[in-house]
Write an enzyme that holds these catalytic residues in place. Sequence first.
Site, PDB file in Angstrom:
ATOM      1  N   THR A 136      39.421  41.529  50.989  1.00  0.00           N
ATOM      2  CA  THR A 136      38.356  40.737  50.358  1.00  0.00           C
ATOM      3  C   THR A 136      37.424  40.095  51.381  1.00  0.00           C
ATOM      4  O   THR A 136      37.829  39.847  52.528  1.00  0.00           O
ATOM      5  CB  THR A 136      39.019  39.623  49.511  1.00  0.00           C
ATOM      6  OG1 THR A 136      38.024  38.703  49.084  1.00  0.00           O
ATOM      7  CG2 THR A 136      40.059  38.834  50.301  1.00  0.00           C
ATOM      8  N   ASP A 137      36.212  39.767  50.935  1.00  0.00           N
ATOM      9  CA  ASP A 137      35.273  39.054  51.818  1.00  0.00           C
ATOM     10  C   ASP A 137      35.704  37.597  52.025  1.00  0.00           C
ATOM     11  O   ASP A 137      35.207  36.925  52.929  1.00  0.00           O
ATOM     12  CB  ASP A 137      33.836  39.110  51.263  1.00  0.00           C
ATOM     13  CG  ASP A 137      33.674  38.507  49.872  1.00  0.00           C
ATOM     14  OD1 ASP A 137      34.670  38.054  49.286  1.00  0.00           O
ATOM     15  OD2 ASP A 137      32.530  38.488  49.374  1.00  0.00           O
ATOM     16  N   GLU A 138      36.631  37.123  51.181  1.00  0.00           N
ATOM     17  CA  GLU A 138      37.020  35.704  51.280  1.00  0.00           C
ATOM     18  C   GLU A 138      37.740  35.384  52.595  1.00  0.00           C
ATOM     19  O   GLU A 138      37.852  34.215  52.965  1.00  0.00           O
ATOM     20  CB  GLU A 138      37.900  35.309  50.092  1.00  0.00           C
ATOM     21  CG  GLU A 138      37.177  35.463  48.784  1.00  0.00           C
ATOM     22  CD  GLU A 138      37.777  34.681  47.630  1.00  0.00           C
ATOM     23  OE1 GLU A 138      38.623  33.815  47.863  1.00  0.00           O
ATOM     24  OE2 GLU A 138      37.368  34.952  46.492  1.00  0.00           O
ATOM     25  N   TYR A 162      45.004  31.913  48.593  1.00  0.00           N
ATOM     26  CA  TYR A 162      44.775  33.347  48.331  1.00  0.00           C
ATOM     27  C   TYR A 162      44.145  34.021  49.548  1.00  0.00           C
ATOM     28  O   TYR A 162      44.662  35.020  50.062  1.00  0.00           O
ATOM     29  CB  TYR A 162      43.868  33.534  47.101  1.00  0.00           C
ATOM     30  CG  TYR A 162      43.244  34.913  47.026  1.00  0.00           C
ATOM     31  CD1 TYR A 162      44.026  36.033  46.747  1.00  0.00           C
ATOM     32  CD2 TYR A 162      41.872  35.115  47.267  1.00  0.00           C
ATOM     33  CE1 TYR A 162      43.456  37.317  46.706  1.00  0.00           C
ATOM     34  CE2 TYR A 162      41.302  36.377  47.222  1.00  0.00           C
ATOM     35  CZ  TYR A 162      42.099  37.471  46.934  1.00  0.00           C
ATOM     36  OH  TYR A 162      41.546  38.733  46.901  1.00  0.00           O
ATOM     37  N   LYS A 166      45.548  36.931  52.113  1.00  0.00           N
ATOM     38  CA  LYS A 166      44.893  38.237  52.327  1.00  0.00           C
ATOM     39  C   LYS A 166      44.544  38.395  53.813  1.00  0.00           C
ATOM     40  O   LYS A 166      44.689  39.484  54.377  1.00  0.00           O
ATOM     41  CB  LYS A 166      43.625  38.362  51.476  1.00  0.00           C
ATOM     42  CG  LYS A 166      43.850  38.493  49.988  1.00  0.00           C
ATOM     43  CD  LYS A 166      44.608  39.745  49.565  1.00  0.00           C
ATOM     44  CE  LYS A 166      43.807  41.015  49.677  1.00  0.00           C
ATOM     45  NZ  LYS A 166      44.538  42.189  49.105  1.00  0.00           N
TER      46      LYS A 166
HETATM   47  P1  NAD Z   1      44.430  42.209  39.645  1.00  0.00           P
HETATM   48  O1  NAD Z   1      45.065  40.855  39.713  1.00  0.00           O
HETATM   49  O2  NAD Z   1      43.607  42.578  38.467  1.00  0.00           O
HETATM   50  O3  NAD Z   1      45.571  43.313  39.777  1.00  0.00           O
HETATM   51  C1  NAD Z   1      46.630  43.218  40.689  1.00  0.00           C
HETATM   52  C2  NAD Z   1      47.664  44.264  40.328  1.00  0.00           C
HETATM   53  O4  NAD Z   1      48.732  44.177  41.281  1.00  0.00           O
HETATM   54  C3  NAD Z   1      48.299  44.049  38.936  1.00  0.00           C
HETATM   55  O5  NAD Z   1      48.393  45.270  38.264  1.00  0.00           O
HETATM   56  C4  NAD Z   1      49.674  43.504  39.264  1.00  0.00           C
HETATM   57  O6  NAD Z   1      50.657  43.824  38.278  1.00  0.00           O
HETATM   58  C5  NAD Z   1      49.969  44.187  40.597  1.00  0.00           C
HETATM   59  N1  NAD Z   1      50.961  43.449  41.380  1.00  0.00           N
HETATM   60  C6  NAD Z   1      50.965  42.118  41.650  1.00  0.00           C
HETATM   61  N2  NAD Z   1      52.066  41.796  42.366  1.00  0.00           N
HETATM   62  C7  NAD Z   1      52.746  42.951  42.572  1.00  0.00           C
HETATM   63  C8  NAD Z   1      53.964  43.271  43.239  1.00  0.00           C
HETATM   64  N3  NAD Z   1      54.683  42.322  43.856  1.00  0.00           N
HETATM   65  N4  NAD Z   1      54.366  44.551  43.253  1.00  0.00           N
HETATM   66  C9  NAD Z   1      53.639  45.523  42.619  1.00  0.00           C
HETATM   67  N5  NAD Z   1      52.505  45.273  41.957  1.00  0.00           N
HETATM   68  C10 NAD Z   1      52.058  44.007  41.933  1.00  0.00           C
HETATM   69  O7  NAD Z   1      43.625  42.339  40.999  1.00  0.00           O
HETATM   70  P2  NAD Z   1      42.231  43.061  41.288  1.00  0.00           P
HETATM   71  O8  NAD Z   1      41.141  42.128  40.988  1.00  0.00           O
HETATM   72  O9  NAD Z   1      42.262  44.401  40.683  1.00  0.00           O
HETATM   73  O10 NAD Z   1      42.322  43.193  42.880  1.00  0.00           O
HETATM   74  C11 NAD Z   1      42.958  44.308  43.474  1.00  0.00           C
HETATM   75  C12 NAD Z   1      42.899  44.166  44.976  1.00  0.00           C
HETATM   76  O11 NAD Z   1      41.541  44.083  45.404  1.00  0.00           O
HETATM   77  C13 NAD Z   1      43.580  42.915  45.520  1.00  0.00           C
HETATM   78  O12 NAD Z   1      44.230  43.260  46.721  1.00  0.00           O
HETATM   79  C14 NAD Z   1      42.441  41.946  45.770  1.00  0.00           C
HETATM   80  O13 NAD Z   1      42.758  41.069  46.812  1.00  0.00           O
HETATM   81  C15 NAD Z   1      41.346  42.911  46.179  1.00  0.00           C
HETATM   82  N6  NAD Z   1      39.964  42.467  45.897  1.00  0.00           N
HETATM   83  C16 NAD Z   1      39.618  42.037  44.653  1.00  0.00           C
HETATM   84  C17 NAD Z   1      38.288  41.694  44.392  1.00  0.00           C
HETATM   85  C18 NAD Z   1      37.838  41.239  43.022  1.00  0.00           C
HETATM   86  O14 NAD Z   1      36.703  40.820  42.866  1.00  0.00           O
HETATM   87  N7  NAD Z   1      38.667  41.310  41.993  1.00  0.00           N
HETATM   88  C19 NAD Z   1      37.334  41.786  45.416  1.00  0.00           C
HETATM   89  C20 NAD Z   1      37.745  42.207  46.690  1.00  0.00           C
HETATM   90  C21 NAD Z   1      39.057  42.563  46.916  1.00  0.00           C
HETATM   91  O1  DAU Z   2      35.037  37.607  46.836  1.00  0.00           O
HETATM   92  C1  DAU Z   2      36.048  38.476  46.432  1.00  0.00           C
HETATM   93  C2  DAU Z   2      37.020  37.732  45.556  1.00  0.00           C
HETATM   94  O2  DAU Z   2      36.362  37.515  44.305  1.00  0.00           O
HETATM   95  C3  DAU Z   2      38.335  38.467  45.344  1.00  0.00           C
HETATM   96  O3  DAU Z   2      39.004  38.589  46.571  1.00  0.00           O
HETATM   97  C4  DAU Z   2      39.225  37.723  44.347  1.00  0.00           C
HETATM   98  O4  DAU Z   2      40.398  38.474  44.081  1.00  0.00           O
HETATM   99  C5  DAU Z   2      38.440  37.550  43.060  1.00  0.00           C
HETATM  100  O5  DAU Z   2      39.198  36.803  42.131  1.00  0.00           O
HETATM  101  C6  DAU Z   2      37.106  36.853  43.326  1.00  0.00           C
HETATM  102  O6  DAU Z   2      37.327  35.465  43.726  1.00  0.00           O
HETATM  103  P1  DAU Z   2      36.388  34.271  43.201  1.00  0.00           P
HETATM  104  O7  DAU Z   2      37.132  33.018  43.305  1.00  0.00           O
HETATM  105  O8  DAU Z   2      35.048  34.348  43.822  1.00  0.00           O
HETATM  106  O9  DAU Z   2      36.231  34.754  41.648  1.00  0.00           O
HETATM  107  P2  DAU Z   2      36.297  33.938  40.270  1.00  0.00           P
HETATM  108  O10 DAU Z   2      35.856  34.895  39.204  1.00  0.00           O
HETATM  109  O11 DAU Z   2      37.580  33.238  40.088  1.00  0.00           O
HETATM  110  O12 DAU Z   2      35.157  32.851  40.449  1.00  0.00           O
HETATM  111  C7  DAU Z   2      33.819  33.223  40.723  1.00  0.00           C
HETATM  112  C8  DAU Z   2      33.005  31.949  40.897  1.00  0.00           C
HETATM  113  O13 DAU Z   2      32.896  31.303  39.612  1.00  0.00           O
HETATM  114  C9  DAU Z   2      33.643  30.935  41.817  1.00  0.00           C
HETATM  115  O14 DAU Z   2      32.631  30.276  42.552  1.00  0.00           O
HETATM  116  C10 DAU Z   2      34.338  29.953  40.881  1.00  0.00           C
HETATM  117  C11 DAU Z   2      33.449  29.984  39.649  1.00  0.00           C
HETATM  118  N1  DAU Z   2      34.119  29.760  38.345  1.00  0.00           N
HETATM  119  C12 DAU Z   2      35.211  30.524  38.047  1.00  0.00           C
HETATM  120  C13 DAU Z   2      35.871  30.372  36.849  1.00  0.00           C
HETATM  121  C14 DAU Z   2      37.087  31.204  36.519  1.00  0.00           C
HETATM  122  C15 DAU Z   2      33.613  28.839  37.448  1.00  0.00           C
HETATM  123  O15 DAU Z   2      32.604  28.159  37.696  1.00  0.00           O
HETATM  124  N2  DAU Z   2      34.259  28.693  36.251  1.00  0.00           N
HETATM  125  C16 DAU Z   2      35.386  29.406  35.924  1.00  0.00           C
HETATM  126  O16 DAU Z   2      35.939  29.174  34.814  1.00  0.00           O
END
Ligand code: NAD
Ligand code: DAU
Length: 358
Positions: A136-138, A162, A166
């Site tokens: 992630t970019d975080e 988190y 990562k």
């Molecule tokens: P998600 O939470 O939707 O899915 C995570 C999946 O991992 C689920 O299916 C869960 O059951 C599985 N999992 C969790 N713990 C596990 C374990 N111990 N063993 C096996 N499986 C397990 O997550 P996502 O949003 O699809 O993100 C996927 C990946 O991409 C993550 O590594 C996250 O850090 C990264 N990522 C997410 C975003 C985003 O915006 N969602 C952006 C950048 C990177």
């Molecule tokens: O940047 C990549 C990341 O983006 C991934 O690594 C994470 O897995 C993914 O969850 C996401 O993280 P964020 O914290 O940026 O996403 P989230 O959707 O939780 O929140 C987006 C923005 O919106 C953040 O600034 C918090 C805000 N927010 C979120 C929720 C859930 C609100 O204002 N209200 C809300 O109810």
Amino acid sequence: MRTYLVTGGAGFIGSNYIHYMFKKYDNEIRIINVDVLTYAGNLENLKDIENRENYSFVRADICDAEAIAKVFEENDIDRVVHFAAESHVDRSIKNPEVFVKTNVLGTLVMLNCAKSAWELPDGTFKEGKKFLHVSTDEVYGSLENEDEFFYETTPYAPHSPYSASKASSDMLVRAYMDTYHFPANITNCSNNYGPYQFPEKLIPLIINNALQGKDLPVYGDGKNVRDWLYVADHAKAIDMVQEQGRLFETYNIGGHNEKQNIEIINIIIETLQEMLPEDDERRKLVTTKLIKYVADRKGHDKRYAIAPDKIKAEIGWYPETMFKDGIKLTIKWFFEHEDWMKHVTSGDYQKYYSEMYK
Ligand code: NAD
Ligand code: DAU
């Protein structure tokens, strides 16, 4: 036929990636999806491909070294694409332990099992094997000034449990590449949105709440900025990095699409009003009056912005889906999958929601 081991394939991005890969390669590849199915994992996400002969599902925890080693013993794995993680920042603030366990130890197990399966007696690795760690970019922390961007060379400065977990997992992958010459890549991507996203994250939560006339919670002043990427574009980038990228390199993936959270919420409201049919009762519910400013997230990162220059220059990937189109595709998908939303928001979700937003 190449065999992929995908971890976390029943979550949001993992399931979109599996759909993308079968659409692109059809019967030329085999995919084994390993997922323990936490609250975020949902086999409904893969219903339409679950009966394919070139797909199989193994329910296992990535921290369970025996179970993961068995998958490598029973299959000649060519590619690992490692998505499995705890992914929600707010949950990490309340309960960091499971983030360290899954994201750090789980990644170590994946690295060790792949290394054991792929390493030759002379310490080199079998030809063509590759591990891609999805990050992630975080990990880069938070940006203050508009002219700053995250590059692959930006020092790591994670703030939330988190992002710290990562960042630690990325460091382990780097250590395996540096120490063993382990064949891997890391991708650091910005915020994804699209089909199958669990409604604890901003965009699906706002869509779901608005359609029910519920409050739309905005943390702090709503001015935090995220860089949004349509999930299918991320899936494509991952495949391109694995096939065309240079081994041992990190690639940043981003949407070139920075928006304040409040802008996102307003766009969703406008788009819902535009897309709901004239005679749909929900039209009356969806209004900006639902917006409710709530307490800020602890340690809330101000701004993320990826510079995806390297992946564009070296591999030719760029974000193809404009936000105005991606958000329509996403809303259309949620309109067509009301049952999916009902299933994932029943039970534990209600408890999570009332504790989180009480
Ligand atoms: P998600 O939470 O939707 O899915 C995570 C999946 O991992 C689920 O299916 C869960 O059951 C599985 N999992 C969790 N713990 C596990 C374990 N111990 N063993 C096996 N499986 C397990 O997550 P996502 O949003 O699809 O993100 C996927 C990946 O991409 C993550 O590594 C996250 O850090 C990264 N990522 C997410 C975003 C985003 O915006 N969602 C952006 C950048 C990177
Ligand atoms: O940047 C990549 C990341 O983006 C991934 O690594 C994470 O897995 C993914 O969850 C996401 O993280 P964020 O914290 O940026 O996403 P989230 O959707 O939780 O929140 C987006 C923005 O919106 C953040 O600034 C918090 C805000 N927010 C979120 C929720 C859930 C609100 O204002 N209200 C809300 O109810």
